[in-house]
Write a protein that holds these residues in place. Structure first.
Motif, PDB file in Angstrom:
ATOM      1  N   ARG A 148       0.853  -1.321   0.029  1.00  0.00           N
ATOM      2  CA  ARG A 148       0.225  -0.141   0.516  1.00  0.00           C
ATOM      3  C   ARG A 148       0.738   1.139   0.042  1.00  0.00           C
ATOM      4  O   ARG A 148       0.606   2.061  -0.804  1.00  0.00           O
ATOM      5  N   ILE A 149       1.788   1.084   0.725  1.00  0.00           N
ATOM      6  CA  ILE A 149       2.598   2.472   1.197  1.00  0.00           C
ATOM      7  C   ILE A 149       3.939   2.969  -0.627  1.00  0.00           C
ATOM      8  O   ILE A 149       4.424   3.675  -0.444  1.00  0.00           O
ATOM      9  N   GLY A 150       4.188   1.794  -0.620  1.00  0.00           N
ATOM     10  CA  GLY A 150       5.255   1.342  -2.284  1.00  0.00           C
ATOM     11  C   GLY A 150       6.190   1.602  -1.289  1.00  0.00           C
ATOM     12  O   GLY A 150       6.794   1.628  -0.185  1.00  0.00           O
ATOM     13  N   PRO A 151       7.625   1.803  -2.203  1.00  0.00           N
ATOM     14  CA  PRO A 151       8.629   1.547  -1.878  1.00  0.00           C
ATOM     15  C   PRO A 151       9.667   2.754  -1.407  1.00  0.00           C
ATOM     16  O   PRO A 151       9.171   3.858  -2.176  1.00  0.00           O
ATOM     17  N   LYS A 152      10.510   3.104  -1.183  1.00  0.00           N
ATOM     18  CA  LYS A 152      11.310   3.616  -0.854  1.00  0.00           C
ATOM     19  C   LYS A 152      12.350   4.122  -1.629  1.00  0.00           C
ATOM     20  O   LYS A 152      13.599   2.971  -2.048  1.00  0.00           O
ATOM     21  N   CYS A 153      12.511   5.053  -2.470  1.00  0.00           N
ATOM     22  CA  CYS A 153      13.013   5.172  -3.189  1.00  0.00           C
ATOM     23  C   CYS A 153      13.777   6.617  -3.110  1.00  0.00           C
ATOM     24  O   CYS A 153      12.991   7.515  -2.758  1.00  0.00           O
ATOM     25  N   SER A 154      14.622   6.890  -4.563  1.00  0.00           N
ATOM     26  CA  SER A 154      15.290   8.629  -4.796  1.00  0.00           C
ATOM     27  C   SER A 154      14.447   8.935  -6.396  1.00  0.00           C
ATOM     28  O   SER A 154      14.307   8.833  -7.060  1.00  0.00           O
ATOM     29  N   ILE A 155      13.816  10.035  -5.764  1.00  0.00           N
ATOM     30  CA  ILE A 155      13.314  10.987  -6.985  1.00  0.00           C
ATOM     31  C   ILE A 155      14.147  12.227  -6.891  1.00  0.00           C
ATOM     32  O   ILE A 155      13.535  13.071  -5.921  1.00  0.00           O
ATOM     33  N   ASN A 156      14.622  12.783  -7.444  1.00  0.00           N
ATOM     34  CA  ASN A 156      15.629  13.769  -7.494  1.00  0.00           C
ATOM     35  C   ASN A 156      16.388  13.781  -6.832  1.00  0.00           C
ATOM     36  O   ASN A 156      17.003  14.496  -5.798  1.00  0.00           O
ATOM     37  N   GLY A 157      17.161  12.801  -6.395  1.00  0.00           N
ATOM     38  CA  GLY A 157      17.999  12.455  -5.104  1.00  0.00           C
ATOM     39  C   GLY A 157      17.440  12.654  -3.517  1.00  0.00           C
ATOM     40  O   GLY A 157      18.403  12.654  -2.711  1.00  0.00           O
ATOM     41  N   GLU A 158      15.737  12.533  -3.226  1.00  0.00           N
ATOM     42  CA  GLU A 158      15.904  12.777  -2.404  1.00  0.00           C
ATOM     43  C   GLU A 158      14.767  11.531  -1.811  1.00  0.00           C
ATOM     44  O   GLU A 158      13.824  11.073  -2.317  1.00  0.00           O
ATOM     45  N   TRP A 159      15.711  10.787  -0.926  1.00  0.00           N
ATOM     46  CA  TRP A 159      15.075   9.032  -0.560  1.00  0.00           C
ATOM     47  C   TRP A 159      13.659   9.587   0.569  1.00  0.00           C
ATOM     48  O   TRP A 159      13.557   9.791   1.223  1.00  0.00           O
ATOM     49  N   ASP A 160      12.405   8.653  -0.093  1.00  0.00           N
ATOM     50  CA  ASP A 160      11.695   9.007   0.336  1.00  0.00           C
ATOM     51  C   ASP A 160      10.122   7.592  -0.129  1.00  0.00           C
ATOM     52  O   ASP A 160      11.046   7.550  -0.693  1.00  0.00           O
ATOM     53  N   TYR A 161       9.526   7.499   0.572  1.00  0.00           N
ATOM     54  CA  TYR A 161       8.292   6.698   0.032  1.00  0.00           C
ATOM     55  C   TYR A 161       7.147   7.777  -0.636  1.00  0.00           C
ATOM     56  O   TYR A 161       6.181   8.254  -0.189  1.00  0.00           O
ATOM     57  N   HIS A 162       7.970   7.866  -1.840  1.00  0.00           N
ATOM     58  CA  HIS A 162       7.013   8.756  -2.662  1.00  0.00           C
ATOM     59  C   HIS A 162       5.768   8.611  -2.954  1.00  0.00           C
ATOM     60  O   HIS A 162       5.142   9.414  -3.667  1.00  0.00           O
ATOM     61  N   PHE A 163       5.145   7.152  -3.194  1.00  0.00           N
ATOM     62  CA  PHE A 163       4.191   6.566  -3.412  1.00  0.00           C
ATOM     63  C   PHE A 163       2.951   6.753  -2.138  1.00  0.00           C
ATOM     64  O   PHE A 163       2.187   5.952  -2.104  1.00  0.00           O
ATOM     65  N   GLN A 164       3.698   6.735  -0.709  1.00  0.00           N
ATOM     66  CA  GLN A 164       2.706   6.838   0.135  1.00  0.00           C
ATOM     67  C   GLN A 164       1.403   7.715  -0.212  1.00  0.00           C
ATOM     68  O   GLN A 164      -0.052   7.015   0.534  1.00  0.00           O
ATOM     69  N   GLU A 165       1.247   8.968  -0.563  1.00  0.00           N
ATOM     70  CA  GLU A 165       0.189   9.158  -0.528  1.00  0.00           C
ATOM     71  C   GLU A 165      -0.905   8.658  -1.692  1.00  0.00           C
ATOM     72  O   GLU A 165      -1.927   9.439  -1.162  1.00  0.00           O
ATOM     73  N   THR A 166      -0.451   8.425  -1.754  1.00  0.00           N
ATOM     74  CA  THR A 166      -1.077   7.538  -3.304  1.00  0.00           C
ATOM     75  C   THR A 166      -2.721   6.187  -2.682  1.00  0.00           C
ATOM     76  O   THR A 166      -3.322   6.067  -3.241  1.00  0.00           O
ATOM     77  N   ALA A 167      -2.046   6.593  -1.279  1.00  0.00           N
ATOM     78  CA  ALA A 167      -2.915   5.485  -0.947  1.00  0.00           C
ATOM     79  C   ALA A 167      -2.699   3.637  -1.551  1.00  0.00           C
ATOM     80  O   ALA A 167      -4.053   3.308  -1.762  1.00  0.00           O
ATOM     81  N   GLY A 168      -1.842   3.555  -2.810  1.00  0.00           N
ATOM     82  CA  GLY A 168      -2.262   2.241  -3.068  1.00  0.00           C
ATOM     83  C   GLY A 168      -2.433   2.190  -4.441  1.00  0.00           C
ATOM     84  O   GLY A 168      -2.429   1.231  -5.610  1.00  0.00           O
ATOM     85  N   THR A 169      -2.893   3.139  -4.807  1.00  0.00           N
ATOM     86  CA  THR A 169      -3.627   3.390  -6.058  1.00  0.00           C
ATOM     87  C   THR A 169      -2.271   3.777  -7.473  1.00  0.00           C
ATOM     88  O   THR A 169      -2.730   3.650  -8.516  1.00  0.00           O
ATOM     89  N   TYR A 170      -1.353   4.181  -6.985  1.00  0.00           N
ATOM     90  CA  TYR A 170       0.147   3.870  -7.821  1.00  0.00           C
ATOM     91  C   TYR A 170       0.004   2.426  -8.383  1.00  0.00           C
ATOM     92  O   TYR A 170       0.757   2.581  -9.698  1.00  0.00           O
ATOM     93  N   LEU A 171      -0.542   1.687  -7.576  1.00  0.00           N
ATOM     94  CA  LEU A 171      -0.087  -0.055  -8.095  1.00  0.00           C
ATOM     95  C   LEU A 171      -0.939   0.212  -9.554  1.00  0.00           C
ATOM     96  O   LEU A 171      -0.363  -0.945 -10.617  1.00  0.00           O
ATOM     97  N   LYS A 172      -2.153   0.737  -9.577  1.00  0.00           N
ATOM     98  CA  LYS A 172      -2.641   1.041 -10.865  1.00  0.00           C
ATOM     99  C   LYS A 172      -2.431   1.611 -11.695  1.00  0.00           C
ATOM    100  O   LYS A 172      -2.402   1.462 -13.009  1.00  0.00           O
ATOM    101  N   ASN A 173      -1.919   2.474 -11.623  1.00  0.00           N
ATOM    102  CA  ASN A 173      -0.638   3.457 -11.962  1.00  0.00           C
ATOM    103  C   ASN A 173       0.646   2.862 -12.781  1.00  0.00           C
ATOM    104  O   ASN A 173       2.041   3.954 -11.862  1.00  0.00           O
ATOM    105  N   ASP A 174       0.736   1.612 -13.415  1.00  0.00           N
ATOM    106  CA  ASP A 174       2.476   1.486 -13.959  1.00  0.00           C
ATOM    107  C   ASP A 174       3.174   2.525 -14.992  1.00  0.00           C
ATOM    108  O   ASP A 174       4.105   2.551 -14.840  1.00  0.00           O
ATOM    109  N   THR A 175       2.862   3.910 -14.742  1.00  0.00           N
ATOM    110  CA  THR A 175       3.488   4.898 -16.089  1.00  0.00           C
ATOM    111  C   THR A 175       4.924   5.824 -15.073  1.00  0.00           C
ATOM    112  O   THR A 175       5.191   6.066 -15.160  1.00  0.00           O
ATOM    113  N   SER A 176       3.812   6.007 -13.330  1.00  0.00           N
ATOM    114  CA  SER A 176       4.464   6.042 -12.566  1.00  0.00           C
ATOM    115  C   SER A 176       5.382   5.607 -12.046  1.00  0.00           C
ATOM    116  O   SER A 176       6.249   6.532 -11.167  1.00  0.00           O
ATOM    117  N   TRP A 177       5.774   4.299 -12.155  1.00  0.00           N
ATOM    118  CA  TRP A 177       6.204   3.094 -11.472  1.00  0.00           C
ATOM    119  C   TRP A 177       8.013   3.798 -12.270  1.00  0.00           C
ATOM    120  O   TRP A 177       9.323   3.582 -11.823  1.00  0.00           O
TER     121      TRP A 177
END
Length: 188
Positions: free
Chosen positions: A105-134
């Motif tokens: 649900r939260i998604g992985p911790k990864c680096s976007i623009n040099g910042e390590w964080d849970y960038h998909f956490q706010e999507t509440a799991g909807t990132y699973l349906k949107n594979d373009t954001s992966w």
């Protein structure tokens, strides 16, 4: 099915599922095939649901019926011990299911623009349906499909472990144990 055959089949399936959980958790520790520091890995990976819950807690107690079953005698394991094994394994599988589900649900911790964080956490799991954001994660590469696949595998394996441990527990209740004791056949 004879009681020792049922116990041996359940034990064999649980052993296989626990090994799947351990291997899946090991792969979660090395996204992109490289080792990363603990502050760059998701907390849900570091909680090791596959190692501890779905792996060791299930594997450690279901090993006895399998090894004795191959020798043809699962009957030497007492009913209370078998019930305790089933409950302990079910608790481990529930731990694996809970942590893996939250990790999905939260998604992985990864680096976007040099910042390590849970960038998909706010999507509440909807990132699973949107594979373009992966592909937004710069490091580790392909971490989103990696985590989604392995956490999903842990969720499925732990659900099967819960069902098998629950089935084993129900079959060891006093009514079923009394029936099994009176209908016991020795293996030929």
């Amino acid at each position: 099915m004879k009681p020792w055959n049922r116990a041996c089949c359940v034990g064999l399936f649980l052993t296989t599922l626990s090994l799947v959980c351990i291997v899946a958790n090991a792969f979660l520790l090395v996204p992109d095939g490289k080792t990363w520091s603990s502050d760059q890995l998701s907390l849900h990976v570091l909680l090791m649901p596959g190692f501890i819950g779905g792996g060791l807690m299930v594997r450690s107690l279901e090993h006895r019926p399998v090894t004795r079953g191959w020798r043809g005698c699962c009957g030497s394991i007492s009913i209370p011990c078998s019930c305790w094994c089933s409950v302990f394994g079910m608790l481990g599988a529930i731990y694996c299911l809970s942590v893996s589900g939250v990790g999905l649900r939260i998604g992985p911790k990864c680096s976007i623009n040099g910042e390590w964080d849970y960038h998909f956490q706010e999507t509440a799991g909807t990132y699973l349906k949107n594979d373009t954001s992966w592909n937004l994660c710069e490091e580790p590469l392909k971490v989103v499909p990696w985590n989604v696949t392995l956490f999903f595998l842990l969720v499925v394996a732990s659900c099967l472990e819960i069902v098998l441990c629950g089935t084993n527990f129900i079959s060891k209740t006093p009514v079923n144990a009394t029936h099994a004791a009176f209908s016991w056949d020795t293996p030929h």
